[in-house]
Design a protein around this motif. Structure first.
Motif, PDB file in Angstrom:
ATOM      1  N   GLU A   1      -7.292   1.394  10.711  1.00  0.00           N
ATOM      2  CA  GLU A   1      -6.917   0.751   9.478  1.00  0.00           C
ATOM      3  C   GLU A   1      -7.752  -0.240   8.952  1.00  0.00           C
ATOM      4  N   ARG A   2      -8.858  -0.447   9.828  1.00  0.00           N
ATOM      5  CA  ARG A   2      -9.609  -1.698   9.463  1.00  0.00           C
ATOM      6  C   ARG A   2     -10.514  -1.495   8.222  1.00  0.00           C
ATOM      7  N   PRO A   3     -10.865  -0.336   7.875  1.00  0.00           N
ATOM      8  CA  PRO A   3     -11.497  -0.004   6.558  1.00  0.00           C
ATOM      9  C   PRO A   3     -10.675  -0.361   5.170  1.00  0.00           C
ATOM     10  N   ASP A   4      -9.307  -0.225   5.490  1.00  0.00           N
ATOM     11  CA  ASP A   4      -8.478  -0.597   4.555  1.00  0.00           C
ATOM     12  C   ASP A   4      -8.199  -2.022   4.172  1.00  0.00           C
ATOM     13  N   TYR A   5      -8.363  -2.811   5.327  1.00  0.00           N
ATOM     14  CA  TYR A   5      -8.229  -4.231   5.282  1.00  0.00           C
ATOM     15  C   TYR A   5      -9.705  -4.711   4.612  1.00  0.00           C
ATOM     16  N   GLN A   6     -10.820  -4.141   4.958  1.00  0.00           N
ATOM     17  CA  GLN A   6     -11.848  -4.831   4.576  1.00  0.00           C
ATOM     18  C   GLN A   6     -11.860  -4.468   3.103  1.00  0.00           C
ATOM     19  N   SER A   7     -11.585  -3.431   2.509  1.00  0.00           N
ATOM     20  CA  SER A   7     -11.603  -3.160   1.134  1.00  0.00           C
ATOM     21  C   SER A   7     -10.751  -4.145   0.512  1.00  0.00           C
ATOM     22  N   TRP A   8      -9.590  -4.219   0.958  1.00  0.00           N
ATOM     23  CA  TRP A   8      -8.421  -5.508   0.346  1.00  0.00           C
ATOM     24  C   TRP A   8      -9.263  -6.661   0.264  1.00  0.00           C
ATOM     25  N   ILE A   9      -9.718  -7.184   1.332  1.00  0.00           N
ATOM     26  CA  ILE A   9     -10.417  -8.502   1.221  1.00  0.00           C
ATOM     27  C   ILE A   9     -11.450  -8.629   0.174  1.00  0.00           C
ATOM     28  N   LEU A  10     -12.516  -7.649   0.279  1.00  0.00           N
ATOM     29  CA  LEU A  10     -13.330  -7.499  -0.839  1.00  0.00           C
ATOM     30  C   LEU A  10     -12.980  -7.600  -2.049  1.00  0.00           C
ATOM     31  N   ALA A  11     -11.944  -6.685  -2.220  1.00  0.00           N
ATOM     32  CA  ALA A  11     -11.483  -6.882  -3.672  1.00  0.00           C
ATOM     33  C   ALA A  11     -10.840  -8.159  -4.207  1.00  0.00           C
ATOM     34  N   MET A  12     -10.178  -8.909  -3.225  1.00  0.00           N
ATOM     35  CA  MET A  12      -9.518 -10.285  -3.393  1.00  0.00           C
ATOM     36  C   MET A  12     -10.622 -11.219  -3.537  1.00  0.00           C
ATOM     37  N   LEU A  13     -11.849 -11.175  -3.079  1.00  0.00           N
ATOM     38  CA  LEU A  13     -12.715 -12.133  -3.283  1.00  0.00           C
ATOM     39  C   LEU A  13     -13.783 -11.846  -4.429  1.00  0.00           C
ATOM     40  N   SER A  14     -13.649 -10.651  -4.732  1.00  0.00           N
ATOM     41  CA  SER A  14     -14.431 -10.086  -5.993  1.00  0.00           C
ATOM     42  C   SER A  14     -13.697 -10.883  -7.420  1.00  0.00           C
ATOM     43  N   LEU A  15     -14.644 -11.475  -8.027  1.00  0.00           N
ATOM     44  CA  LEU A  15     -14.147 -11.711  -9.379  1.00  0.00           C
ATOM     45  C   LEU A  15     -14.179 -11.011 -10.568  1.00  0.00           C
TER      46      LEU A  15
ATOM     47  N   PRO B   1      -5.753  -3.833  -9.681  1.00  0.00           N
ATOM     48  CA  PRO B   1      -6.200  -3.560  -8.412  1.00  0.00           C
ATOM     49  C   PRO B   1      -6.139  -4.807  -7.645  1.00  0.00           C
ATOM     50  N   LEU B   2      -6.218  -6.128  -8.187  1.00  0.00           N
ATOM     51  CA  LEU B   2      -6.024  -7.341  -7.280  1.00  0.00           C
ATOM     52  C   LEU B   2      -4.767  -7.435  -6.671  1.00  0.00           C
ATOM     53  N   ARG B   3      -3.673  -7.141  -7.556  1.00  0.00           N
ATOM     54  CA  ARG B   3      -2.350  -7.156  -6.973  1.00  0.00           C
ATOM     55  C   ARG B   3      -2.374  -6.074  -5.906  1.00  0.00           C
ATOM     56  N   GLU B   4      -2.650  -5.046  -5.966  1.00  0.00           N
ATOM     57  CA  GLU B   4      -2.632  -3.738  -4.902  1.00  0.00           C
ATOM     58  C   GLU B   4      -3.281  -4.198  -3.624  1.00  0.00           C
ATOM     59  N   ALA B   5      -4.427  -4.970  -3.942  1.00  0.00           N
ATOM     60  CA  ALA B   5      -4.990  -5.422  -2.711  1.00  0.00           C
ATOM     61  C   ALA B   5      -4.482  -6.639  -1.783  1.00  0.00           C
ATOM     62  N   ARG B   6      -3.958  -7.371  -2.650  1.00  0.00           N
ATOM     63  CA  ARG B   6      -2.940  -8.554  -1.867  1.00  0.00           C
ATOM     64  C   ARG B   6      -1.747  -7.850  -1.347  1.00  0.00           C
ATOM     65  N   ASP B   7      -1.098  -6.982  -2.121  1.00  0.00           N
ATOM     66  CA  ASP B   7       0.257  -6.140  -1.482  1.00  0.00           C
ATOM     67  C   ASP B   7      -0.119  -5.517  -0.107  1.00  0.00           C
ATOM     68  N   GLY B   8      -1.428  -4.699  -0.167  1.00  0.00           N
ATOM     69  CA  GLY B   8      -1.849  -3.784   0.855  1.00  0.00           C
ATOM     70  C   GLY B   8      -2.224  -4.960   2.141  1.00  0.00           C
ATOM     71  N   LEU B   9      -2.766  -6.138   1.664  1.00  0.00           N
ATOM     72  CA  LEU B   9      -2.996  -6.927   2.771  1.00  0.00           C
ATOM     73  C   LEU B   9      -1.954  -7.491   3.724  1.00  0.00           C
ATOM     74  N   TYR B  10      -1.028  -8.087   2.771  1.00  0.00           N
ATOM     75  CA  TYR B  10       0.099  -8.796   3.370  1.00  0.00           C
ATOM     76  C   TYR B  10       1.200  -7.705   3.855  1.00  0.00           C
ATOM     77  N   GLY B  11       1.390  -6.581   3.085  1.00  0.00           N
ATOM     78  CA  GLY B  11       2.242  -5.483   3.722  1.00  0.00           C
ATOM     79  C   GLY B  11       1.669  -4.951   5.104  1.00  0.00           C
ATOM     80  N   GLY B  12       0.416  -4.584   5.244  1.00  0.00           N
ATOM     81  CA  GLY B  12      -0.302  -4.105   6.455  1.00  0.00           C
ATOM     82  C   GLY B  12      -0.063  -5.230   7.374  1.00  0.00           C
ATOM     83  N   LEU B  13      -0.241  -6.484   7.281  1.00  0.00           N
ATOM     84  CA  LEU B  13       0.056  -7.651   8.267  1.00  0.00           C
ATOM     85  C   LEU B  13       1.452  -7.465   8.770  1.00  0.00           C
TER      86      LEU B  13
END
Length: 400
Positions: free
Chosen positions: A164-178, A184-196
């Motif tokens: 699952e680590r590649p998913d977490y890395q892609s979510w964080i990169l999306a959240m830190l990209s301006l 996609p930002l909402r999906e990244a946040r949902d993915g990070l917090y949902g996965g955790l």
């Protein structure tokens, strides 16, 4: 050459050199160290640019970190619309709430704990370099070295399943990209917090040898939501910050051959070299955001309760009142009292781990690849300007 500085300022972002902060900061330090700053959305706050003022503002208990940091693309909520801090995200809390969480987490990032995980870190670094060498030149140092080393370290510390680590890395990169769009930002946040959240529920039932499990069974009870928030904070802070320092630091060394040769000739310089790279590069490129909780004074200017302060770490770390020849990279400078990790009760919790990662990674890189060089002209190396929260390089093609 002096330029006419607007009043209020907009946040300086344009760089003439990939290793130097925007040139407006030098003039601001000299002429207007505490400058009015137009924030995204039209409100006006303050920009702090000198070292001593920045240090004082960060240590002042009357200033508080908001949940959202200012970048050229973000708009802070109005004070009356201030967002609720998610459980466990203690970087946006003040003592005593912040202290309660920080005390529980800080034990995982002490010098002693870092020494304990050093053999595993060295193994990870060796594996990444071996993989890059076997791949052959040219290779992207960000892909093979800068990104995966801190990502693997923090993922193992938190107990993230390897698949699952590649998913977490892609979510964080999306959240830190301006540049990430709203959906996609909402999906990244949902993915990070949902996965955790799913992982924390699993660790509650089947504890492992990791930080999340340890927090769940600790002496001070924490809810699942609090542990999820702590996990998200540690992942975001532990992955991209060190990754950017490794990539940008390697680019810097390759563009300063005299300093690189001195480092290769004398490994005793590595401790001071790490501190100098942290000072010189200061990847927190837009500064730290603070809100005045009550009236206070910074650099002789009155700041009213509710006003926003942007504290430029990049400018403070180039202050000639503190450093001799501050715009020169000097790996033998000594223990420069930089603010790259912030200051005060909110100083970066993972500073010791980041230092060790940098020291060991750069040491192994230069030992195994003593003829490392750029595989493209320096001007073709893509840097992160206004498109990322942390400054760095998107890729770094190298040969050896």
């Amino acid at each position: 050459m002096s330029m006419t500085l607007p009043d209020p300022m907009t946040l300086p972002t344009r760089r003439d050199c990939p290793f130097d902060p925007p040139e407006e900061y030098a003039q601001l330090r000299a002429e207007r160290p505490m400058s009015r700053l137009r924030l995204p959305g039209g409100r006006v706050g303050w920009l702090v640019t000198r070292y001593e003022d920045a240090r004082a503002a960060l240590a002042d208990p009357r200033t508080s970190p908001p949940l959202i940091q200012v970048t050229p693309a973000t708009e802070l909520p109005l004070p009356e619309e201030e967002l609720d801090v998610p459980p466990g995200v203690f970087s946006a809390l003040d003592p005593p709430e912040q202290s309660r969480y920080r005390r529980q987490v800080s034990r995982y990032f002490t010098r002693k704990r870092c020494r304990e995980i050093q053999p595993r870190l060295e193994q990870i670094i060796d594996e990444q370099l071996t993989g890059m060498i076997e791949h052959g030149a040219p290779a992207d140092l960000v892909e093979w070295f800068a990104q995966p080393i801190p990502a693997r370290v923090i993922a193992e510390m938190l107990g993230l399943p390897e698949r699952e680590r590649p998913d977490y890395q892609s979510w964080i990169l999306a959240m830190l990209s301006l540049d990430t769009a709203e959906e996609p930002l909402r999906e990244a946040r949902d993915g990070l917090y949902g996965g955790l959240a799913e992982l924390v529920r699993d660790r509650r039932a089947r504890p492992g040898d990791d930080i999340l499990s340890d927090l769940l069974r600790g002496a001070t009870p924490l809810t699942d939501e609090e542990v999820v928030g702590i996990g998200a904070l540690l992942l975001i802070a532990g992955l991209e910050t060190t990754a950017n320092m490794l990539g940008l630091g390697a680019f810097t060394l390759l563009q300063h051959p005299g300093q690189l040769a001195a480092l290769q000739a004398d490994e005793s310089l590595f401790d001071t070299a790490v501190e100098e790279l942290l000072r010189y590069l200061t990847i927190v490129q837009f500064g730290l955001t603070r809100t005045a909780r009550e009236d206070l004074e910074v650099a002789g200017q009155k700041v009213r309760a509710g006003e926003t302060l942007i504290i430029s770490l990049a400018s403070a770390n180039r202050d000639p009142a503190v450093y001799t020849a501050p715009n020169r990279l000097d790996l033998g400078r000594g223990q420069a009292p930089h603010l790259a990790f912030g200051h005060g009760v909110h100083q970066c919790l993972g500073a010791q781990l980041a230092r060790m990662e940098m020291k060991l990674a750069f040491g192994a890189l230069l030992r195994r690849l003593p003829r490392l060089r750029l595989a493209v002209p320096a001007e073709q190396v893509p840097t992160a300007g206004e498109d990322k929260v942390f400054y760095g390089v998107h890729s770094l093609p190298v040969a050896w």
